[in-house]
Every structure is written in structure tokens, then in C-alpha cells.
Design a protein around this motif. Structure first.
Motif, PDB file in Angstrom:
ATOM      1  N   UNK A 299      59.453  57.584  -7.553  1.00 29.16           N
ATOM      2  CA  UNK A 299      58.838  58.176  -8.478  1.00 29.16           C
ATOM      3  C   UNK A 299      59.833  58.845  -9.350  1.00 29.16           C
ATOM      4  N   UNK A 300      60.736  59.716  -9.096  1.00 32.30           N
ATOM      5  CA  UNK A 300      61.801  60.207  -9.651  1.00 32.30           C
ATOM      6  C   UNK A 300      62.834  59.443 -10.609  1.00 32.30           C
TER       7      UNK A 300
ATOM      8  N   UNK B 142      66.188  67.799  -6.933  1.00 31.77           N
ATOM      9  CA  UNK B 142      66.277  66.154  -6.558  1.00 31.77           C
ATOM     10  C   UNK B 142      66.471  65.465  -7.752  1.00 31.77           C
ATOM     11  N   UNK B 143      65.727  65.985  -8.976  1.00 29.96           N
ATOM     12  CA  UNK B 143      65.739  65.195 -10.330  1.00 29.96           C
ATOM     13  C   UNK B 143      67.447  65.113 -10.748  1.00 29.96           C
TER      14      UNK B 143
ATOM     15  N   UNK C 234      67.760  67.064   0.041  1.00 32.18           N
ATOM     16  CA  UNK C 234      66.540  67.332  -0.921  1.00 32.18           C
ATOM     17  C   UNK C 234      65.196  67.185  -0.418  1.00 32.18           C
ATOM     18  N   UNK C 235      65.030  66.748   1.163  1.00 33.87           N
ATOM     19  CA  UNK C 235      63.783  66.462   1.776  1.00 33.87           C
ATOM     20  C   UNK C 235      62.890  65.635   0.971  1.00 33.87           C
ATOM     21  N   UNK C 236      63.684  64.743   0.391  1.00 35.09           N
ATOM     22  CA  UNK C 236      62.895  64.043  -0.364  1.00 35.09           C
ATOM     23  C   UNK C 236      62.048  62.418   0.199  1.00 35.09           C
ATOM     24  N   UNK C 237      61.138  62.246   0.122  1.00 33.74           N
ATOM     25  CA  UNK C 237      60.687  60.960   0.860  1.00 33.74           C
ATOM     26  C   UNK C 237      60.898  59.897  -0.204  1.00 33.74           C
ATOM     27  N   UNK C 238      61.209  58.510   0.445  1.00 32.66           N
ATOM     28  CA  UNK C 238      61.437  57.337  -0.215  1.00 32.66           C
ATOM     29  C   UNK C 238      60.817  57.190  -1.597  1.00 32.66           C
ATOM     30  N   UNK C 239      59.188  57.698  -1.314  1.00 35.92           N
ATOM     31  CA  UNK C 239      58.206  57.486  -2.494  1.00 35.92           C
ATOM     32  C   UNK C 239      58.579  58.610  -3.811  1.00 35.92           C
ATOM     33  N   UNK C 240      59.010  59.681  -3.252  1.00 36.54           N
ATOM     34  CA  UNK C 240      59.316  60.509  -4.234  1.00 36.54           C
ATOM     35  C   UNK C 240      60.473  60.222  -4.943  1.00 36.54           C
TER      36      UNK C 240
END
Length: 367
Positions: free
Chosen positions: A42-43, A69-70, A33-39
Motif C-alpha cells: 500500500x505504501x 516505514x514511508x 518497521x513491523x510492516x506486513x506485506x500488505x502495508x
């Protein structure tokens, strides 16, 4: 205590908090999902807070919007929560877990994507680029048929046409050719076609390529009343990459015709050295203003509009041209003067090939 009035116990909330920490510590599982650790953090934190508030009968605060991602984070939260509960000693009662599970179901219902969200999820997913290619192919196939039929009618091969019909067919051909070119450029860009389709150099005829380009764009030029001139080298038979060269010259000539309202477009090849051939596409169009030059080769650029010049928001054609020219070992140059025209050029080392060749190479509609 009734099910509707049930609220989460401290133990269940502790298990939920531990599950959230686990998910935040595993961002690599959400890499697709091309998500960073910070994202991810947050989610996960936002969903956990919403679940907690719902389980305690409170009104949730700002909600995490539905996304791929969510939904994956929520699935992981549920799984990690049940793992935490299964390891708890003593095991919590079913009634203690019910508020958290019901709250998760409420959040899950809110996460059900609409059709536009599903399409966006597919585009951003691991097979999103292939979906783009599929759409481009689906567009290009019927457009190729339209081009063939329009040219057949335009050449009066099915019977005579009136001057008005000839102009209308020219407009149809030009519109279909423009759409087909965009679809082809999308395929080239998505598939990383800065690599050459013809990996090994091969013999070809510059004259055949020039004639092929002129034949393809002739209806567009005739509809605008423009002349397409060809300037051939003295030694037209060369060894190089004809598929890529054809594609670059076709894009450059098409672009020149688009921005030229009167006069001509000239396609030339000169020989500064025995093996060096300099190709150029020159037009007598409006020229390119300085403010447009910085974004000229950028794909998917923000649309620029002014009184002198307006170019496509996709910017794919020139971007593909530059990639192909660089892959052939050269650099695409541009010279322009407002009100007088533009010239694109590049030089290639093409050894001579003294032989008779087959039919001309064409990349119209090639992927």
C-alpha cells in the motif's frame, strides 16, 4: 524544454513502476518497521503514484502520511529506480530522468519528520523499548531521592515538624512513591520480568518481608489514617523467591491502600500445609464492581470511571503481580464485595528453612 516544465518519459515511468514492484516484493527488508506485506504494498503504491503525478506536473491525490516505514520505502524506491535505469538499454538521457528524481525529492521533503514524529519513530523502532526503560530510570532516580528526603523529614530526623507539615510530607511521599512504582512497573513489563530475578530459591524470612512492606507504605497509611496489620505464620523462615514475593506484596498492599478510605489493610500468611503458605492482602475499601473485573489484570487498559470505582489506565501493577505469582508457580486470586472490601491471595510451596537470616529483602526502586 526547461527543468520546471519537464515531464517524465514513458521509459522513466516504466522504470519507476518496476522499482515499485521490486519494493513490494521485498517486505522482509522492512521487518524492523513491523510492516506486513500488505502495508508495504500500500505504501509503495501510494508513493509511486505521488511521484508519477508530480513528475507529470499533476496535483497528487491522497498522500501517504510521513512515517518511518514511508521513509524507508521511499529510500528503497529511489535505489531500485536507479538500478532499473542503470540496466536499461539504451540508457535513458539525464533529462528523461530528471522529472522523476525531482518528484522524489519533493516527496522526500514532505517526509521530513517533526519532533513528535521522530519520537514516535524511535518508540516504534527496534530500540524503542530500551528508550522506555531509559525514561523510566530517569524518572525513578530523582523520585527515590524525594522518597528518602520526605521520609527523613516525616520522621522528624531533621527536627520537629508541625501536624500540617507532617500531613503535607505524607502527601509528598505518597505521590512520589506512586510515580516510582509506575516507573518500576514499566521497567518490569518492558524487560519481560515474568521471569524471576532470583532464579534459584533461597532462604528468607517472611517476617522481614512483611516488615519491609509495612515500613515502605507506612507514610501512605498514616496520611489516610489507615492501619496496616500483619499476620505472620508460625514458621517464618522459608526457601523461595523473596525478591518476587516482596514485589508482589508491596504492589498489592499499595493498591489496597489506594482504594481504601477508612479501616485497615491486612497482610497475612497462613499455613494450610507444612510447606504450603497462603499469602493474602485484604482491605476494607470500596470493593470492585463486576464491570471492572474483566479488565483488572490488563496492562494499558482503557480508563474506566464510574461512581463506585476508578482505576488507573496503565494497569501495570496488578499485571506485574499476576506475572510474578505465575512465575512462582501459583495463581493470583481475587475476592471482592462492593462496600466491604477486596482480598487478593495466592499459595506458594515454600519449604521451611531453620536458620537465622540477614537483613530483609527490599525491592523498592529495584529494576
Amino acid at each position: 524544454m526547461t527543468r520546471s516544465a519537464a515531464t517524465a518519459t514513458a521509459g522513466a515511468l516504466q522504470a519507476l513502476a518496476a522499482a515499485s514492484q521490486q519494493v513490494s516484493a521485498e517486505p522482509e527488508r522492512l521487518r524492523e518497521d513491523t510492516a506486513s506485506p500488505e502495508e508495504v504494498f500500500r505504501v509503495a503504491a501510494g508513493l509511486t503514484e505521488e511521484i508519477r503525478a508530480r513528475s507529470e506536473g499533476q496535483v497528487p491525490g491522497p498522500e501517504i502520511p510521513p512515517s518511518a516505514l514511508a521513509r524507508r520505502v521511499l529510500t528503497m524506491l529511489r535505489s531500485r529506480f536507479l538500478e532499473q535505469v542503470s540496466r536499461a538499454a539504451p540508457a535513458p538521457r539525464e533529462g528523461d530522468l530528471l522529472p522523476i528524481l525531482l518528484a522524489m525529492e519533493k516527496v522526500s521533503e514532505r517526509m521530513v519528520p517533526t519532533w513528535d514524529q521522530r519520537f514516535a519513530d524511535r518508540l516504534s523502532g527496534p530500540d524503542g523499548l530500551e528508550l522506555v526503560v531509559e525514561v523510566a530510570h530517569d524518572l525513578r532516580s530523582p523520585l527515590t531521592s524525594i522518597l528518602f528526603l520526605a521520609e527523613t523529614l516525616l520522621r522528624a530526623r531533621s527536627g520537629p515538624v508541625t501536624p500540617l507539615q507532617e500531613r503535607q510530607l505524607g502527601l509528598i511521599y505518597g505521590a512520589a512513591f506512586g510515580l516510582s512504582s509506575v516507573a518500576s512497573d514499566v521497567v518490569e513489563l518492558v524487560r519481560g520480568r515474568d521471569r524471576l530475578a532470583d532464579l534459584e530459591p533461597m532462604p528468607f524470612s517472611i517476617a522481614d518481608i512483611f516488615e519491609s512492606v509495612r515500613d515502605i507504605v507506612r507514610p501512605i497509611a498514616e496520611e489516610k489514617g489507615l492501619e496496616v496489620r500483619l499476620g505472620l505464620p508460625s514458621r517464618p523462615y522459608r526457601v523461595g523467591h523473596p525478591v518476587a514475593l516482596n514485589r508482589v506484596l508491596l504492589n498489592l498492599v499499595t493498591n489496597a491502600l489506594k482504594f481504601t478510605d477508612e479501616g485497615m489493610v491486612e497482610l497475612t500468611a497462613i499455613e494450610p500445609g507444612s510447606d504450603l503458605v497462603e499469602f493474602a492482602v485484604r482491605d476494607t475499601g470500596r470493593g470492585i464492581p463486576p464491570q471492572a473485573m474483566t479488565l483488572l489484570f490488563e496492562p494499558f487498559r482503557r480508563r474506566q470511571q464510574d461512581r463506585e470505582y476508578a482505576f488507573s489506565g496503565s494497569g501495570l501493577g496488578l499485571s506485574i503481580c499476576r506475572k510474578f505469582v505465575e512465575a512462582m508457580g501459583s495463581e493470583l486470586q481475587v475476592e471482592t464485595e462492593l462496600g466491604r472490601g477486596t482480598r487478593f491471595s495466592f499459595g506458594l510451596e515454600l519449604p521451611g528453612a531453620e536458620l537465622t537470616l540477614g537483613p530483609p529483602v527490599s525491592t523498592a526502586g529495584a529494576s
